[in-house]
Design a protein around this motif. Structure first.
Motif, PDB file in Angstrom:
ATOM      1  N   ALA A   7      74.980  45.494  55.104  1.00  0.00           N
ATOM      2  CA  ALA A   7      73.767  44.921  55.396  1.00  0.00           C
ATOM      3  C   ALA A   7      74.800  43.377  54.791  1.00  0.00           C
ATOM      4  O   ALA A   7      73.682  42.523  55.584  1.00  0.00           O
ATOM      5  CB  ALA A   7      73.225  45.056  54.431  1.00  0.00           C
ATOM      6  N   LYS A   8      75.844  42.778  54.537  1.00  0.00           N
ATOM      7  CA  LYS A   8      76.564  42.125  54.068  1.00  0.00           C
ATOM      8  C   LYS A   8      76.873  41.015  55.931  1.00  0.00           C
ATOM      9  O   LYS A   8      76.855  41.524  56.430  1.00  0.00           O
ATOM     10  CB  LYS A   8      77.464  42.504  53.505  1.00  0.00           C
ATOM     11  N   ASP A   9      77.166  39.665  55.062  1.00  0.00           N
ATOM     12  CA  ASP A   9      77.019  38.799  55.931  1.00  0.00           C
ATOM     13  C   ASP A   9      78.663  38.422  56.707  1.00  0.00           C
ATOM     14  O   ASP A   9      79.043  38.383  55.231  1.00  0.00           O
ATOM     15  CB  ASP A   9      76.443  37.133  55.801  1.00  0.00           C
ATOM     16  N   SER A  22      75.368  40.013  59.962  1.00  0.00           N
ATOM     17  CA  SER A  22      75.046  41.652  59.781  1.00  0.00           C
ATOM     18  C   SER A  22      76.280  41.819  60.177  1.00  0.00           C
ATOM     19  O   SER A  22      76.433  41.727  61.057  1.00  0.00           O
ATOM     20  CB  SER A  22      73.855  41.901  59.172  1.00  0.00           C
ATOM     21  N   VAL A  23      76.800  42.325  59.285  1.00  0.00           N
ATOM     22  CA  VAL A  23      78.392  43.330  59.580  1.00  0.00           C
ATOM     23  C   VAL A  23      77.629  44.534  60.628  1.00  0.00           C
ATOM     24  O   VAL A  23      78.476  44.799  61.973  1.00  0.00           O
ATOM     25  CB  VAL A  23      79.258  43.775  58.442  1.00  0.00           C
ATOM     26  N   GLY A  24      76.420  45.156  59.940  1.00  0.00           N
ATOM     27  CA  GLY A  24      75.943  45.603  60.820  1.00  0.00           C
ATOM     28  C   GLY A  24      75.587  45.556  62.477  1.00  0.00           C
ATOM     29  O   GLY A  24      75.657  46.055  63.554  1.00  0.00           O
ATOM     30  N   ALA A  25      75.007  44.225  62.318  1.00  0.00           N
ATOM     31  CA  ALA A  25      74.483  43.601  63.749  1.00  0.00           C
ATOM     32  C   ALA A  25      75.529  43.057  64.314  1.00  0.00           C
ATOM     33  O   ALA A  25      76.057  43.833  66.217  1.00  0.00           O
ATOM     34  CB  ALA A  25      73.637  42.251  63.391  1.00  0.00           C
ATOM     35  N   LEU A  26      76.758  42.427  63.811  1.00  0.00           N
ATOM     36  CA  LEU A  26      78.330  42.266  65.160  1.00  0.00           C
ATOM     37  C   LEU A  26      78.634  44.241  65.564  1.00  0.00           C
ATOM     38  O   LEU A  26      79.155  43.903  66.083  1.00  0.00           O
ATOM     39  CB  LEU A  26      79.315  41.372  64.097  1.00  0.00           C
ATOM     40  N   LYS A  27      78.949  45.085  64.481  1.00  0.00           N
ATOM     41  CA  LYS A  27      79.127  45.857  64.861  1.00  0.00           C
ATOM     42  C   LYS A  27      78.499  46.503  65.867  1.00  0.00           C
ATOM     43  O   LYS A  27      79.164  46.917  67.183  1.00  0.00           O
ATOM     44  CB  LYS A  27      79.580  46.731  64.369  1.00  0.00           C
ATOM     45  N   ASP A  28      77.690  46.679  65.855  1.00  0.00           N
ATOM     46  CA  ASP A  28      76.776  47.306  67.088  1.00  0.00           C
ATOM     47  C   ASP A  28      76.514  45.667  68.335  1.00  0.00           C
ATOM     48  O   ASP A  28      76.610  47.144  70.142  1.00  0.00           O
ATOM     49  CB  ASP A  28      75.151  47.044  66.738  1.00  0.00           C
TER      50      ASP A  28
END
Length: 137
Positions: A7-9, A22-28
């Motif tokens: 959830a961190k940017d 967010s880290v999760g969006a970039l990973k996806d």
């Protein structure tokens, strides 16, 4: 209290700007093991030429001999406590709706970056409602 690390940017720098999401969006978007999500430092070489120096006005000049050194440069971005950049809404194949990101630099530079690096088709919309894309490798 535990926090979700995804959830961190994270800011991803590219020529002409940066994208913060967010880290999760970039990973996806780019893949969990993509080098973009796990930044790598660069080794930089600096060479200083021989020159003269005056320590006190009126004193004689002394000569400083030339030298060189290396240092490790980690990716950085220019920012302060205020949120920087323009808000964009991104969506890609397999995303669950639109995700908010902040872009510094031109939106065309973001498009060029996405064409070079995104394994999934990506579209984004600017604050003014202009739609860009799809972009993919």
């Amino acid at each position: 209290m535990a926090t979700d690390p995804d959830a961190k940017d994270l800011s991803v720098n590219y020529p002409g700007g940066s994208l913060t999401m967010s880290v999760g969006a970039l990973k996806d978007l780019f893949g969990a093991d993509a080098p973009i999500v796990t930044p790598v430092p660069e080794t930089k070489q600096v060479t200083v030429k021989s020159h003269s120096r005056v320590r006190v006005i009126g004193a004689p000049a002394s000569t400083v001999s030339g030298f060189s050194y290396e240092f490790t440069q980690w990716p950085t971005s220019q920012a302060n406590n205020a949120a920087s950049g323009d808000v964009v809404l991104l969506s890609w194949e397999g995303s669950d709706g639109q995700w908010t990101g902040r872009v510094t630099g031109s939106l065309s530079a973001l498009g060029i970056f996405l064409v070079a690096n995104s394994p999934k088709p990506v579209v984004f919309r600017s604050e003014r409602g202009t739609k860009y894309g799809p972009f993919s490798q």
